[in-house]
Write an enzyme that holds these catalytic residues in place. Structure first.
Site, PDB file in Angstrom:
ATOM      1  N   HIS A 128     -19.312 -13.735 -38.064  1.00 31.13           N
ATOM      2  CA  HIS A 128     -19.158 -14.733 -39.129  1.00 31.13           C
ATOM      3  C   HIS A 128     -20.443 -15.463 -39.492  1.00 31.13           C
ATOM      4  O   HIS A 128     -20.439 -16.337 -40.360  1.00 31.13           O
ATOM      5  CB  HIS A 128     -18.082 -15.762 -38.769  1.00 31.13           C
ATOM      6  CG  HIS A 128     -18.505 -16.707 -37.682  1.00 31.13           C
ATOM      7  ND1 HIS A 128     -18.453 -16.399 -36.358  1.00 31.13           N
ATOM      8  CD2 HIS A 128     -19.004 -17.966 -37.752  1.00 31.13           C
ATOM      9  CE1 HIS A 128     -18.886 -17.418 -35.640  1.00 31.13           C
ATOM     10  NE2 HIS A 128     -19.242 -18.387 -36.468  1.00 31.13           N
TER      11      HIS A 128
HETATM   12  C1  UD1 Z   1     -18.280 -22.912 -39.522  1.00 31.39           C
HETATM   13  C2  UD1 Z   1     -19.475 -23.559 -38.854  1.00 31.39           C
HETATM   14  C3  UD1 Z   1     -20.063 -22.605 -37.839  1.00 31.39           C
HETATM   15  C4  UD1 Z   1     -19.018 -22.149 -36.854  1.00 31.39           C
HETATM   16  C5  UD1 Z   1     -17.810 -21.602 -37.584  1.00 31.39           C
HETATM   17  C6  UD1 Z   1     -16.730 -21.322 -36.592  1.00 31.39           C
HETATM   18  C7  UD1 Z   1     -20.884 -25.102 -40.160  1.00 31.39           C
HETATM   19  C8  UD1 Z   1     -22.151 -25.218 -40.912  1.00 31.39           C
HETATM   20  N1  UD1 Z   1     -20.531 -23.852 -39.835  1.00 31.39           N
HETATM   21  O1  UD1 Z   1     -18.728 -21.765 -40.223  1.00 31.39           O
HETATM   22  O2  UD1 Z   1     -21.093 -23.264 -37.115  1.00 31.39           O
HETATM   23  O3  UD1 Z   1     -19.581 -21.170 -36.020  1.00 31.39           O
HETATM   24  O4  UD1 Z   1     -17.329 -22.563 -38.527  1.00 31.39           O
HETATM   25  O5  UD1 Z   1     -15.778 -20.432 -37.085  1.00 31.39           O
HETATM   26  O6  UD1 Z   1     -20.246 -26.079 -39.892  1.00 31.39           O
HETATM   27  N2  UD1 Z   1     -12.518 -20.725 -44.960  1.00 31.39           N
HETATM   28  C9  UD1 Z   1     -11.243 -20.369 -45.261  1.00 31.39           C
HETATM   29  N3  UD1 Z   1     -10.261 -20.799 -44.425  1.00 31.39           N
HETATM   30  C10 UD1 Z   1     -10.514 -21.552 -43.315  1.00 31.39           C
HETATM   31  C11 UD1 Z   1     -11.843 -21.879 -43.010  1.00 31.39           C
HETATM   32  C12 UD1 Z   1     -12.854 -21.449 -43.856  1.00 31.39           C
HETATM   33  O7  UD1 Z   1     -10.964 -19.704 -46.253  1.00 31.39           O
HETATM   34  O8  UD1 Z   1      -9.575 -21.933 -42.594  1.00 31.39           O
HETATM   35  C13 UD1 Z   1     -13.604 -20.328 -45.884  1.00 31.39           C
HETATM   36  C14 UD1 Z   1     -14.247 -21.559 -46.529  1.00 31.39           C
HETATM   37  O9  UD1 Z   1     -13.578 -21.955 -47.670  1.00 31.39           O
HETATM   38  C15 UD1 Z   1     -15.631 -21.049 -46.819  1.00 31.39           C
HETATM   39  C16 UD1 Z   1     -15.888 -20.053 -45.688  1.00 31.39           C
HETATM   40  O10 UD1 Z   1     -14.628 -19.687 -45.168  1.00 31.39           O
HETATM   41  O11 UD1 Z   1     -15.664 -20.374 -48.026  1.00 31.39           O
HETATM   42  C17 UD1 Z   1     -16.764 -20.631 -44.632  1.00 31.39           C
HETATM   43  O12 UD1 Z   1     -16.208 -21.817 -44.051  1.00 31.39           O
HETATM   44  P1  UD1 Z   1     -17.164 -22.988 -43.454  1.00 31.39           P
HETATM   45  O13 UD1 Z   1     -16.370 -23.920 -42.632  1.00 31.39           O
HETATM   46  O14 UD1 Z   1     -18.014 -23.564 -44.525  1.00 31.39           O
HETATM   47  O15 UD1 Z   1     -18.171 -22.187 -42.536  1.00 31.39           O
HETATM   48  P2  UD1 Z   1     -17.892 -21.144 -41.399  1.00 31.39           P
HETATM   49  O16 UD1 Z   1     -18.571 -19.877 -41.751  1.00 31.39           O
HETATM   50  O17 UD1 Z   1     -16.440 -21.104 -41.087  1.00 31.39           O
HETATM   51  N1  UDP Z   2     -11.415 -17.098 -31.490  1.00 36.31           N
HETATM   52  C1  UDP Z   2     -10.038 -17.015 -31.652  1.00 36.31           C
HETATM   53  N2  UDP Z   2      -9.541 -16.051 -32.486  1.00 36.31           N
HETATM   54  C2  UDP Z   2     -10.333 -15.163 -33.136  1.00 36.31           C
HETATM   55  C3  UDP Z   2     -11.732 -15.257 -32.959  1.00 36.31           C
HETATM   56  C4  UDP Z   2     -12.243 -16.235 -32.139  1.00 36.31           C
HETATM   57  O1  UDP Z   2      -9.296 -17.797 -31.046  1.00 36.31           O
HETATM   58  O2  UDP Z   2      -9.804 -14.324 -33.875  1.00 36.31           O
HETATM   59  C5  UDP Z   2     -11.925 -18.181 -30.654  1.00 36.31           C
HETATM   60  C6  UDP Z   2     -12.838 -17.682 -29.564  1.00 36.31           C
HETATM   61  O3  UDP Z   2     -12.283 -18.089 -28.357  1.00 36.31           O
HETATM   62  C7  UDP Z   2     -14.140 -18.384 -29.817  1.00 36.31           C
HETATM   63  C8  UDP Z   2     -13.773 -19.531 -30.689  1.00 36.31           C
HETATM   64  O4  UDP Z   2     -12.664 -19.069 -31.449  1.00 36.31           O
HETATM   65  O5  UDP Z   2     -14.748 -18.913 -28.697  1.00 36.31           O
HETATM   66  C9  UDP Z   2     -14.976 -19.929 -31.450  1.00 36.31           C
HETATM   67  O6  UDP Z   2     -14.938 -19.558 -32.750  1.00 36.31           O
HETATM   68  P1  UDP Z   2     -16.114 -19.016 -33.636  1.00 36.31           P
HETATM   69  O7  UDP Z   2     -16.630 -17.750 -33.086  1.00 36.31           O
HETATM   70  O8  UDP Z   2     -15.508 -19.015 -34.988  1.00 36.31           O
HETATM   71  O9  UDP Z   2     -17.221 -20.173 -33.625  1.00 36.31           O
HETATM   72  P2  UDP Z   2     -18.605 -20.414 -32.853  1.00 36.31           P
HETATM   73  O10 UDP Z   2     -18.308 -20.518 -31.408  1.00 36.31           O
HETATM   74  O11 UDP Z   2     -19.520 -19.297 -33.196  1.00 36.31           O
HETATM   75  O12 UDP Z   2     -19.107 -21.689 -33.423  1.00 36.31           O
END
Ligand code: UD1
Ligand code: UDP
Length: 362
Positions: free
Chosen positions: A206
């Site tokens: 991601h």
């Molecule tokens: C965010 C965090 C990242 C973390 C990740 C965990 C920041 C800068 N980034 O990244 O550090 O590793 O979460 O997963 O805070 N979206 C959906 N549904 C959801 C959530 C997100 O559709 O439930 C979409 C949002 O609308 C957006 C994209 O996914 O278009 C990214 O979401 P965003 O929270 O901005 O960043 P992540 O890539 O999820």
């Molecule tokens: N995770 C989950 N379901 C999934 C993928 C990840 O429950 O399908 C959990 C996993 O345990 C991981 C946590 O979500 O440690 C963290 O999420 P993510 O990788 O999105 O964020 P990051 O740790 O990189 O910020």
């Protein structure tokens, strides 16, 4: 009575606040309120964690869904400021490194309210990652900093953070894993997906650096297609990545040996990685969980803010070098894994250590 607001916004945050909430909730002199910023909002990115990890309905949901970094951070700040005005807490706890962490941390200190940062001191030294900026700023303004691995102590010392603010307490995310071991063991996800123990790889991707650039993402998907000729792959796809795959019609072109799913709930996902042959990821948390579980992990990033997972855990950084990644896959499929140990204080009692220090300091 001390009023504390515990903040969470994104998937990894929920896993970190669950043990903190459970321990804080049992302290009779503490009133703990939960604030969900809404950064993650799909039920499989948010609600499932509340249900599975026993976190109650948040007292506040700021409903800030999506948006650019600036918009998201600004909206969370404005809406959290209203919560602060109403509740007048003595302390705000933020976890991890997401935009919600930074936004609520800034609001707390601007109101002169004590700020606690859990998972402080991690550094990738890569300022192109939004998380690195969030970490540096949050650590520089926090009053109390709880560190999950020893590299964090050095970084905070080098940045001039007074040592009396900093405590090495271990990894609160691992608390959730330890506390839920029996429930994880009982999950049926392997049967549900028709995969066999130790006979599949799990992939999560991601990071913007991997999925937002179409050329890089295409290269990674082609590589996964090659790897799937050697081992079945299960790939729970993050919403950011789903958007990219839908936009470029990737789902159609995947071979049968790659099983794509929506994001999985916590218990199913832990079960899946705990019996995987290999995990391939760019996640922060997954690097740590695989180290705890002793499962080989290939990290598709140039750097990691979690060096302990490489030094004594099961993690390997391959950067952009997919030839090196293929070699590692072959090594792991042949059963040749490096020996690893569980890092210090990743023992399931980190939340208790944090709360006991916090109560002394409030
Ligand atoms: C965010 C965090 C990242 C973390 C990740 C965990 C920041 C800068 N980034 O990244 O550090 O590793 O979460 O997963 O805070 N979206 C959906 N549904 C959801 C959530 C997100 O559709 O439930 C979409 C949002 O609308 C957006 C994209 O996914 O278009 C990214 O979401 P965003 O929270 O901005 O960043 P992540 O890539 O999820
Ligand atoms: N995770 C989950 N379901 C999934 C993928 C990840 O429950 O399908 C959990 C996993 O345990 C991981 C946590 O979500 O440690 C963290 O999420 P993510 O990788 O999105 O964020 P990051 O740790 O990189 O910020």
């Amino acid at each position: 009575m001390v009023k504390i607001i515990l903040v969470a916004g994104a998937r990894p945050n929920f896993i970190k606040i669950a043990p903190l909430y459970q321990v804080l909730h049992q302290v009779p002199t503490v009133e703990v309120l939960l604030c969900h910023t809404g950064q993650h909002y799909d039920s499989n990115m948010s609600q499932v964690y509340f249900e599975e990890l026993g976190i109650p309905e948040p007292d506040y949901n700021l409903g800030v869904n999506g948006g650019t970094h600036g918009w998201q951070t600004g909206q969370i700040m404005m809406r959290f400021d209203e919560v602060m005005e109403k509740e007048q807490p003595q302390c705000v706890i933020v976890v991890g490194d997401v935009n919600s962490t930074l936004a609520c941390g800034l609001v707390a200190v601007k109101r002169g309210v004590k700020l606690v940062h859990v998972e402080a001191g991690l550094r990738s030294f890569d300022r192109s990652m939004p998380e690195e900026i969030n970490r540096i700023v949050t650590d520089s303004i926090a009053d109390l900093l709880f560190v999950s691995e020893k590299s964090g102590l050095k970084h905070l010392h080098d940045e001039g953070i007074p040592s009396e603010k900093v405590h090495f307490v271990g990894n609160v995310m691992i608390d959730s894993l330890v506390w839920n071991k029996a429930r994880i063991h009982g999950q049926t996800i392997l049967d549900d997906l028709s995969v066999k123990k130790e006979n599949y790889a799990v992939v999560t991707l991601h990071r913007p650096s991997n999925v937002d650039d179409p050329v890089r993402f295409r290269e990674l998907v082609n590589w996964l297609c090659d790897i799937s000729k050697k081992v079945k792959i299960v790939w729970p796809v993050h919403p950011r990545t789903q958007k990219r795959m839908v936009a470029d019609d990737f789902f159609q072109s995947l071979p049968e040996n790659i099983i794509v799913t929506d994001p999985l709930g916590y218990l199913s996902f832990q079960k899946l990685i705990s019996t995987a042959r290999i995990v391939i990821t760019d996640s922060g948390g997954v690097q740590e969980e695989t180290t705890y579980l002793g499962i080989p992990c290939i990290t598709l990033r140039r750097n990691t803010e979690r060096p302990i997972t490489i030094e004594c855990g099961t993690n390997y950084l391959v950067g952009d070098d997919l030839t090196q990644a293929t070699k590692l896959v072959d090594v792991f499929l042949n059963g040749k894994e490096k020996s690893s140990i569980i890092p210090d204080l990743w023992d399931g009692t980190t939340a208790e250590r944090i709360v006991s220090i916090l109560l002394e300091r409030l």
